[in-house]
Design a protein around this motif. Structure first.
Motif, PDB file in Angstrom:
ATOM      1  N   GLN A   1       0.836  -1.200   0.000  1.00  0.00           N
ATOM      2  CA  GLN A   1       0.000   0.000   0.000  1.00  0.00           C
ATOM      3  C   GLN A   1       0.873   1.254   0.000  1.00  0.00           C
ATOM      4  OE1 GLN A   1      -2.313  -0.335   3.582  1.00  0.00           O
ATOM      5  NE2 GLN A   1      -3.865  -1.633   2.637  1.00  0.00           N
ATOM      6  N   PRO A   2       0.373   2.331  -0.601  1.00  0.00           N
ATOM      7  CA  PRO A   2       1.126   3.588  -0.550  1.00  0.00           C
ATOM      8  C   PRO A   2       1.016   4.221   0.839  1.00  0.00           C
ATOM      9  CG  PRO A   2      -0.965   3.923  -1.670  1.00  0.00           C
ATOM     10  CD  PRO A   2      -0.848   2.442  -1.388  1.00  0.00           C
ATOM     11  N   VAL A   3       1.960   5.090   1.138  1.00  0.00           N
ATOM     12  CA  VAL A   3       1.929   5.803   2.421  1.00  0.00           C
ATOM     13  C   VAL A   3       0.695   6.701   2.482  1.00  0.00           C
ATOM     14  CG1 VAL A   3       3.090   7.560   3.818  1.00  0.00           C
ATOM     15  CG2 VAL A   3       4.407   5.669   2.819  1.00  0.00           C
ATOM     16  N   ALA A   4       0.492   7.475   1.455  1.00  0.00           N
ATOM     17  CA  ALA A   4      -0.655   8.386   1.432  1.00  0.00           C
ATOM     18  C   ALA A   4      -1.946   7.583   1.294  1.00  0.00           C
ATOM     19  CB  ALA A   4      -0.523   9.367   0.276  1.00  0.00           C
ATOM     20  N   ALA A   5      -2.882   7.889   2.167  1.00  0.00           N
ATOM     21  CA  ALA A   5      -4.200   7.256   2.147  1.00  0.00           C
ATOM     22  C   ALA A   5      -5.235   8.364   2.326  1.00  0.00           C
ATOM     23  CB  ALA A   5      -4.306   6.203   3.246  1.00  0.00           C
ATOM     24  N   PRO A   6      -5.489   9.135   1.266  1.00  0.00           N
ATOM     25  CA  PRO A   6      -6.327  10.334   1.386  1.00  0.00           C
ATOM     26  C   PRO A   6      -7.697  10.095   2.025  1.00  0.00           C
ATOM     27  CG  PRO A   6      -5.324  10.230  -0.790  1.00  0.00           C
ATOM     28  CD  PRO A   6      -5.003   8.939  -0.094  1.00  0.00           C
ATOM     29  N   GLU A   7      -8.342   8.998   1.699  1.00  0.00           N
ATOM     30  CA  GLU A   7      -9.661   8.732   2.284  1.00  0.00           C
ATOM     31  C   GLU A   7      -9.558   8.535   3.792  1.00  0.00           C
ATOM     32  OE1 GLU A   7     -11.905   5.658   0.350  1.00  0.00           O
ATOM     33  OE2 GLU A   7     -11.541   6.521  -1.634  1.00  0.00           O
ATOM     34  N   ARG A   8      -8.581   7.750   4.222  1.00  0.00           N
ATOM     35  CA  ARG A   8      -8.396   7.511   5.654  1.00  0.00           C
ATOM     36  C   ARG A   8      -7.980   8.801   6.363  1.00  0.00           C
ATOM     37  NH1 ARG A   8      -9.764   5.450  10.435  1.00  0.00           N
ATOM     38  NH2 ARG A   8      -7.979   5.370  11.806  1.00  0.00           N
TER      39      ARG A   8
END
Length: 182
Positions: free
Chosen positions: A55-62
């Motif tokens: 998974q990417p570091v950035a998780a905009p929804e979370r």
């Protein structure tokens, strides 16, 4: 001969005793920094999960979910919703800074540490959620007891913590707007 030696020993003992200091009682700032630091300590475990899962570091929804939750809870703790939004956006960015750093190191060496993995959904996020409530409470206390010369006091407090350079930098990022006008 005995009297001068005894006098010297007694004087040395008294001087040394006078040098011993008791630690200052925790302040609103020190308690808040301790909790911010605890939140940052979770970054490596989150990075390990993301390493393993790809998974990417950035998780905009979370990230938006965390900020919205903080904003919703803020009033219960006496914190302005906008203040909570900015504060938790800073927490997220600081945490990502440590995650990116850890992932970069692991990519450079070709492997992540073989430490125990914690599940993001059932173990790490509940820790982060508990810390969110603690941080909101402590942010409210900090705002009520803001130190004079806030920026300088904050900088000295971070400098005095015995943290790695990366962790110190993340603390600076996590507290970027802590002393901003309310």
């Amino acid at each position: 001969m005995r009297t001068p030696l005894l006098s010297l020993l007694l004087t040395s003992t008294l001087l040394l005793h006078g040098c011993a200091t008791t630690p200052a009682p925790p302040t609103a700032l020190s308690r808040l920094l301790d909790s911010v630091s605890q939140r940052l300590d979770i970054a490596e475990a989150v990075a390990l999960h993301k390493w393993d899962s790809g998974q990417p570091v950035a998780a905009p929804e979370r990230e938006q979910q965390v900020i919205a939750n903080a904003q919703t809870q803020a009033m219960r703790f006496g914190v302005d919703g906008q203040r909570a939004t900015h504060f938790f956006a800073d927490q997220i960015e600081a945490n990502k800074l440590l995650q990116y750093s850890a992932l970069s190191q692991w990519h450079a060496t070709g492997s992540a540490p073989s430490t125990q993995r914690l599940d993001l959904n059932t173990q790490l996020r509940p820790q982060l959620d508990r810390l969110q409530r603690t941080l909101l409470s402590q942010l409210a206390e900090f705002d009520r007891n803001r130190p004079a010369h806030c920026q300088a006091t904050l900088a000295r407090a971070i400098e005095q913590l015995d943290k790695s350079p990366q962790h110190s930098l993340a603390l600076i990022r996590a507290t970027t707007y802590l002393c901003s006008p309310l």
